[in-house]
Design an enzyme around this catalytic site. Structure first.
Site, short mmCIF file in Angstrom:
data_model
loop_
_atom_site.label_atom_id
_atom_site.label_comp_id
_atom_site.label_asym_id
_atom_site.label_seq_id
_atom_site.Cartn_x
_atom_site.Cartn_y
_atom_site.Cartn_z
N ASP A 116 0.97 -0.98 -0.16
CA ASP A 116 0.13 -0.31 -0.14
C ASP A 116 0.86 0.81 -0.10
O ASP A 116 0.43 2.29 -0.03
CB ASP A 116 -0.71 -0.43 1.22
CG ASP A 116 0.05 0.29 2.21
OD1 ASP A 116 1.24 0.31 3.20
OD2 ASP A 116 -0.75 -0.77 3.22
N HIS A 131 6.41 -7.53 -1.73
CA HIS A 131 5.98 -7.77 -1.86
C HIS A 131 5.74 -7.27 -3.56
O HIS A 131 4.32 -7.08 -4.08
CB HIS A 131 4.09 -8.62 -1.61
CG HIS A 131 4.72 -9.34 -0.52
ND1 HIS A 131 4.04 -10.14 0.30
CD2 HIS A 131 5.82 -10.36 -0.89
CE1 HIS A 131 4.50 -11.08 1.26
NE2 HIS A 131 5.32 -11.66 0.18
N GLU A 231 -4.25 -11.33 17.29
CA GLU A 231 -4.77 -12.11 17.67
C GLU A 231 -3.08 -12.99 17.11
O GLU A 231 -2.43 -13.16 17.08
CB GLU A 231 -5.87 -12.97 16.93
CG GLU A 231 -5.26 -12.88 15.36
CD GLU A 231 -6.27 -13.09 14.49
OE1 GLU A 231 -7.27 -13.18 15.13
OE2 GLU A 231 -6.55 -13.92 13.49
#
Ligand code: BJW
Length: 259
Positions: A116, A131, A231
């Site tokens: 981004d 990437h 998480e």
């Protein structure tokens, strides 16, 4: 603010304060607070689309219009987003090679899987982009001139599929799709950055290789390893410290403690 574990944060802060070489590897979770959708978390992109339909060379060859529709949507989404507190802290750390009097000089490398460009917009120096970028294109046919990427920041894209200016074939986003090799130079720089005192991963599900392997490589070289994520991930039980929290909360808190 989600900050469930104080003790690991204190330990990580102490390690960061003592470190001279720090490497931070980021994933989509770092941009979540900016409004950029993640891939695999709640509301992640892969919950709606199948990776094989959109992020492989085979998918593009089969249906370039579908793949471009997805990327055009993501470019519009990202164009409307701004860097958040996590990007800002990492940008400042990356620029803090010269410490003020009495401080340990720090060499902070930032490696990202994100396409981004929000780290760049926040001012991160010498960013290693594993990437690629949503804002760069290259020739899908692999013609020699079109193998060098070019910048394209048009939002929205004009009608019709983007074309290679050299051979007239389809242009594609210069991102790394599944089954494609990462750019050798980027991988070398990332591997080099695993030789550090502290290796911190932030906001990545730690399932996509080779990026997911770098934290383990860093640990094998003797780095203190840590993870910040909302998480647990497959890396959580393998790193020295796992902090369950949001990047945009935890990084500013760490910054306040170590600055
Ligand atoms: C927050 C938060 C907040 C949310 N704060 N946290 C079998 C075994 C091993 C490897 C392979 C295998 N089969 C194939 C492979 C290789 C494959 C791979 O790894 N596959 C795995 C899925 C199994 N890798 C490749 O193909 C790579 N190339 C390669 O290896 O070449 C050699 C080779 C070729 C063929 C076969 C074997 C070897 C290339 C990988 C390219 C990945 N490309 C993508 C798309 C990029 C373009 C685009 O964006 O469109 O990269 S996929 C996607 O995943 C994207 C991301 O960069 C990447 C990682 O995702 P990330 O960043 O971790 O995001 P999420 O969404 O997964 O996680 C977000 C996390 O943030 C979550 O955990 C949240 O909890 C957390 N979070 N809010 C903190 N506020």
């Amino acid at each position: 603010m989600i900050l469930r574990v104080q003790q690991p944060l204190t330990e990580l802060a102490a390690r960061l304060r003592a470190a001279t070489r720090i490497t931070v590897m980021t994933g989509a979770g770092v941009s979540a607070a900016s409004g950029v959708p993640t891939f695999r978390g709640a509301g992640g992109l892969w919950r709606t689309y199948r990776a094989e339909d959109l992020a492989t060379p085979e998918a593009f060859a089969r249906d370039p219009a579908l793949v471009w529709e997805w990327y055009a949507w993501r470019r519009e989404k990202v164009a409307s987003c701004s860097p958040n507190a996590a990007h800002v802290v990492l940008a400042r750390w990356s620029a803090s090679a010269k410490a003020s009097a009495g401080q340990v000089p720090r060499d902070v490398r930032v490696v990202t899987q994100n396409v981004d460009d929000l780290h760049i917009r926040a001012g991160t120096r010498d960013l290693i982009r594993l990437h690629g970028s949503l804002w760069e294109l290259k020739c899908f046919n692999g013609c020699s001139a079109g193998a060098t990427t070019w910048r394209d920041e048009r939002v929205p894209l004009p009608d019709g599929l983007p074309r290679c200016p050299y051979c007239g074939g389809y242009a594609r986003p210069a991102v790394v799709w599944f089954g494609e090799s990462l750019h050798g130079g980027d991988v070398n720089r990332a591997v080099e950055a695993t030789a550090c005192d502290v290796f911190l991963t932030v906001g990545t599900s730690a399932v996509v290789y080779p990026a997911a392997g770098f934290v383990h490589h860093a640990r094998s070289l003797g780095a203190f390893t840590a993870e910040i994520n909302l998480e647990p991930t497959p890396a959580s039980s393998l790193v020295d410290v796992s902090i369950l929290g949001a990047a945009e909360d935890v990084l500013p808190q760490l910054d306040r403690v170590i600055s």
